[in-house]
Design a protein around this motif. Structure first.
Motif, PDB file in Angstrom:
ATOM      1  N   VAL A   3       8.722   0.888  -6.634  1.00  0.00           N
ATOM      2  CA  VAL A   3       8.450   2.205  -7.304  1.00  0.00           C
ATOM      3  C   VAL A   3       6.843   2.003  -7.309  1.00  0.00           C
ATOM      4  CG1 VAL A   3       8.631   3.866  -9.072  1.00  0.00           C
ATOM      5  CG2 VAL A   3      10.623   2.417  -8.323  1.00  0.00           C
ATOM      6  N   CYS A   4       6.212   3.177  -6.753  1.00  0.00           N
ATOM      7  CA  CYS A   4       4.756   3.150  -7.081  1.00  0.00           C
ATOM      8  C   CYS A   4       4.365   3.749  -8.589  1.00  0.00           C
ATOM      9  CB  CYS A   4       4.176   4.033  -6.220  1.00  0.00           C
ATOM     10  SG  CYS A   4       2.123   4.097  -6.104  1.00  0.00           S
ATOM     11  N   SER A   5       3.434   3.170  -9.048  1.00  0.00           N
ATOM     12  CA  SER A   5       3.262   3.492 -10.464  1.00  0.00           C
ATOM     13  C   SER A   5       2.302   4.737 -10.923  1.00  0.00           C
ATOM     14  CB  SER A   5       2.486   2.293 -11.263  1.00  0.00           C
ATOM     15  OG  SER A   5       1.250   1.943 -10.670  1.00  0.00           O
ATOM     16  N   TYR A   6       1.874   5.305  -9.682  1.00  0.00           N
ATOM     17  CA  TYR A   6       0.843   6.364  -9.621  1.00  0.00           C
ATOM     18  C   TYR A   6       1.601   7.722  -9.937  1.00  0.00           C
ATOM     19  CZ  TYR A   6      -3.695   8.384  -9.221  1.00  0.00           C
ATOM     20  OH  TYR A   6      -4.886   9.252  -9.541  1.00  0.00           O
ATOM     21  N   HIS A   7       2.393   8.069  -8.855  1.00  0.00           N
ATOM     22  CA  HIS A   7       3.220   9.227  -8.955  1.00  0.00           C
ATOM     23  C   HIS A   7       4.723   9.185  -8.586  1.00  0.00           C
ATOM     24  CE1 HIS A   7      -1.087   9.989  -7.295  1.00  0.00           C
ATOM     25  NE2 HIS A   7      -1.032  10.739  -8.523  1.00  0.00           N
ATOM     26  N   ALA A   8       5.285   7.840  -8.744  1.00  0.00           N
ATOM     27  CA  ALA A   8       6.742   7.364  -8.784  1.00  0.00           C
ATOM     28  C   ALA A   8       7.173   7.775  -7.164  1.00  0.00           C
ATOM     29  CB  ALA A   8       7.291   8.313  -9.750  1.00  0.00           C
ATOM     30  N   TRP A   9       6.605   7.713  -6.190  1.00  0.00           N
ATOM     31  CA  TRP A   9       7.076   7.440  -4.920  1.00  0.00           C
ATOM     32  C   TRP A   9       8.040   6.222  -5.033  1.00  0.00           C
ATOM     33  CZ3 TRP A   9       4.727   9.474   0.053  1.00  0.00           C
ATOM     34  CH2 TRP A   9       4.081  10.758  -0.149  1.00  0.00           C
ATOM     35  N   SER A  10       9.186   6.305  -4.326  1.00  0.00           N
ATOM     36  CA  SER A  10       9.853   4.979  -4.374  1.00  0.00           C
ATOM     37  C   SER A  10      10.604   4.574  -2.987  1.00  0.00           C
ATOM     38  CB  SER A  10      11.211   5.119  -5.302  1.00  0.00           C
ATOM     39  OG  SER A  10      12.236   6.063  -4.635  1.00  0.00           O
ATOM     40  N   ARG A  24       1.022  -1.132   0.075  1.00  0.00           N
ATOM     41  CA  ARG A  24       0.098  -0.029   0.147  1.00  0.00           C
ATOM     42  C   ARG A  24       0.917   1.311   0.070  1.00  0.00           C
ATOM     43  NH1 ARG A  24      -1.680   5.047   2.184  1.00  0.00           N
ATOM     44  NH2 ARG A  24      -3.725   4.917   3.028  1.00  0.00           N
ATOM     45  N   CYS A  25       0.714   1.967  -0.928  1.00  0.00           N
ATOM     46  CA  CYS A  25       1.375   3.316  -1.019  1.00  0.00           C
ATOM     47  C   CYS A  25       1.045   4.220   0.026  1.00  0.00           C
ATOM     48  CB  CYS A  25       1.526   3.784  -2.440  1.00  0.00           C
ATOM     49  SG  CYS A  25       2.248   5.201  -2.710  1.00  0.00           S
ATOM     50  N   PRO A  26       2.176   4.934   0.815  1.00  0.00           N
ATOM     51  CA  PRO A  26       1.765   5.857   1.775  1.00  0.00           C
ATOM     52  C   PRO A  26       1.222   7.002   1.241  1.00  0.00           C
ATOM     53  CG  PRO A  26       4.121   5.044   2.022  1.00  0.00           C
ATOM     54  CD  PRO A  26       3.514   4.571   0.421  1.00  0.00           C
ATOM     55  N   HIS A  27       1.349   7.346  -0.227  1.00  0.00           N
ATOM     56  CA  HIS A  27       0.620   8.501  -0.648  1.00  0.00           C
ATOM     57  C   HIS A  27      -0.750   8.607  -0.959  1.00  0.00           C
ATOM     58  CE1 HIS A  27       0.269  11.401  -4.381  1.00  0.00           C
ATOM     59  NE2 HIS A  27       0.272  12.062  -3.432  1.00  0.00           N
ATOM     60  N   ARG A  28      -1.301   7.896  -2.034  1.00  0.00           N
ATOM     61  CA  ARG A  28      -2.627   7.600  -2.068  1.00  0.00           C
ATOM     62  C   ARG A  28      -3.303   6.455  -2.102  1.00  0.00           C
ATOM     63  NH1 ARG A  28      -3.220  12.568  -5.385  1.00  0.00           N
ATOM     64  NH2 ARG A  28      -4.789  11.640  -6.801  1.00  0.00           N
ATOM     65  N   GLY A  29      -2.429   5.453  -1.707  1.00  0.00           N
ATOM     66  CA  GLY A  29      -2.947   4.310  -1.277  1.00  0.00           C
ATOM     67  C   GLY A  29      -2.750   3.044  -2.270  1.00  0.00           C
ATOM     68  N   VAL A  30      -2.164   3.419  -3.383  1.00  0.00           N
ATOM     69  CA  VAL A  30      -2.290   2.587  -4.619  1.00  0.00           C
ATOM     70  C   VAL A  30      -1.359   1.264  -4.203  1.00  0.00           C
ATOM     71  CG1 VAL A  30      -1.181   2.207  -6.846  1.00  0.00           C
ATOM     72  CG2 VAL A  30      -2.470   4.019  -6.486  1.00  0.00           C
ATOM     73  N   GLN A  31      -1.559  -0.076  -4.574  1.00  0.00           N
ATOM     74  CA  GLN A  31      -0.937  -1.269  -4.283  1.00  0.00           C
ATOM     75  C   GLN A  31       0.456  -0.978  -5.118  1.00  0.00           C
ATOM     76  OE1 GLN A  31      -2.972  -4.784  -4.633  1.00  0.00           O
ATOM     77  NE2 GLN A  31      -4.247  -4.444  -2.865  1.00  0.00           N
TER      78      GLN A  31
HETATM   79 FE1  FES Z   1       1.503   6.224  -4.960  1.00  0.00          FE
HETATM   80 FE2  FES Z   1       1.004   8.534  -5.359  1.00  0.00          FE
HETATM   81  S1  FES Z   1      -0.254   6.983  -5.207  1.00  0.00           S
HETATM   82  S2  FES Z   1       2.784   7.583  -5.352  1.00  0.00           S
END
Ligand code: FES
Length: 429
Positions: free
Chosen positions: A97-104, A76-83
């Motif tokens: 690396v999160c596919s939504y906004h590239a937090w790593s 679960r991404c700490p940003h907006r929750g995407v797996q």
């Molecule tokens: Fe993962 Fe934004 S939801 S980087």
């Protein structure tokens, strides 16, 4: 949640299999607290290797770290929750690396980089906030290469939780001349249209095979007899199937041992030491590795199934492991794995593969029979026919010492009675 009125020593109310609120409480109080099997260490060999797994209702990732250890993270991404990871397994390289906004994130979940970080200045979500990192499972541990995680910070250690059921993993690994097994990375996945508890009860239910699996067992027996009459030696895999049609008296002579946390052992096995050349070569390797006495001890353990309650069924003599991931009161995913004995001849592995395909796979005649029973049980218990499920068989006949219930009869429903005793304990927490 109060469940005392639903469980009596010799029967349970049908709603424990059908009710959504009870299912939700099971996920919270049992599966999201107990030690849950994530996978085998050989599933994530290299740094960055990951395997996705569900613990209770939580999507988790088992990840191999650069230092060789294994971490289990919430997917679960700490940003907006995407797996963060969408695949079942793979290699993440040096970072997740999160596919939504590239937090790593580092492989242990710590945040590595937040792109365009100036947009977060003077907010709570700067990199020094622990909430910017992927959350970890509260506890991770392993036993002989089998990796478990608990989402609860408090509770018994893994060795305490496994207790006597540790023998499942000892028995599997000790049969390898190198003392280790390696996962075969093809897993059958089956969704049963029924409650998870039917599976756990069925594994040690020695009353059902001669009925449920009669047609398969008898057909295999006939072929075995014909091959013998023609002067041949029937391949061992016919025996895997014909054993299901053993007489009631044979099944009744097998003992079950039932442990305080709901774990259990169905003893005895179906004659797995034929004296063919492959077996002799294998036994010679074991004797060289451990000596004759230890080899005899390892190959003579009286085990058919070991259950790690509430979700694991291990058939260690044939390196089979099935793991439940409950989805809903009437839907349960089972993962069906098998393992190679490291250092053992290929012919011995083929026996495990035969069992995997012939008995445990979705295509087998054995598992299909069970699946139909459990679906019909679910339908029956959803009806208003009667309220109670009976576990009266040989009630009052069990022997109990230090919390371990030993059945005098293989067909005793001591297994179910004991599982529900553990279930009530978990649910009362
Ligand atoms: Fe993962 Fe934004 S939801 S980087």
């Amino acid at each position: 949640m109060k469940v005392d009125h639903l469980v009596e020593p010799d029967r349970v109310h049908r709603t424990v299999y059908t009710d959504q609120a009870i299912f939700d409480a099971e996920m919270e109080r049992i599966f999201e607290r107990a030690w849950v099997y994530c996978g085998h260490a050989s599933q994530v060999k290299a740094p960055g290797d990951y395997h996705a797994v569900t613990i209770g209702r939580q999507p988790m990732l088992m990840v191999r770290q650069p230092d060789g250890s294994i971490q289990v993270l919430y997917n679960r991404c700490p940003h907006r929750g995407v797996q963060v990871v969408g695949n079942q397994s793979g290699n993440a390289g040096s970072a997740l690396v999160c596919s939504y906004h590239a937090w790593s994130f580092h492989l242990d979940g710590r945040v590595r980089a937040i792109p365009l970080a100036q947009g977060y200045e003077n907010t709570r979500m700067t990199r020094d906030n622990p909430d910017c990192s992927m959350k970890r499972a509260a506890r991770v541990d392993s036993y002989r290469g089998f990796v478990f995680a608990s989402l609860a910070a408090e509770g018994p250690s893994l060795p305490e939780f496994l207790g006597e059921a540790k023998v499942a993993f000892d028995d599997m690994c000790d049969r390898s001349p190198e003392g280790e097994v390696e996962v075969v990375p093809w897993c059958h996945r089956v969704i049963q249209q029924s409650n998870w508890k039917f599976f756990m009860e069925n594994q040690l239910d020695a009353l059902h095979p001669s009925v449920t699996h009669q047609s398969t067992g008898i057909a295999a027996s006939r072929v075995e007899r014909r091959l013998k009459a023609e002067g041949g030696t029937p391949p061992l895999y016919y025996h895997y199937l014909s054993a299901f049609a053993s007489s009631f008296a044979q099944w009744d002579s097998v003992q079950t041992l039932n442990f305080p946390r709901g774990h259990g052992i169905l003893k005895a096995y179906m004659g797995l030491r034929p004296q063919d050349a492959d077996t002799k070569a294998y036994e010679a390797l074991l004797e060289r590795a451990y000596g004759k006495e230890k080899m005899e001890e390892y190959l003579s353990r009286s085990i058919h199934h070991v259950l790690v309650y509430p979700y694991l069924s291990v058939q260690s003599p044939l390196q089979q492991l099935r793991c439940l991931r409950p989805i809903a009161p009437d839907r349960t995913l089972s993962e069906i794995w098998h393992f190679r004995l490291k250092g053992a001849p290929e012919a011995i592995y083929r026996r495990s593969l035969w069992y995997f395909n012939l008995v445990n796979s979705p295509a087998t005649m054995i598992n299909a029979d069970d699946l139909e029973n459990w679906t019909r049980a679910q339908w029956g218990l959803q009806s208003n026919g009667l309220d109670w499920v009976s576990f009266h068989r040989w009630y009052g006949d069990d022997q109990e010492e230090d919390g371990v219930v030993a059945s005098r009869h293989g067909t005793s429903e001591a297994v179910m009675r004991n599982q529900f005793r553990a279930w009530t304990g978990y649910m009362a927490q």
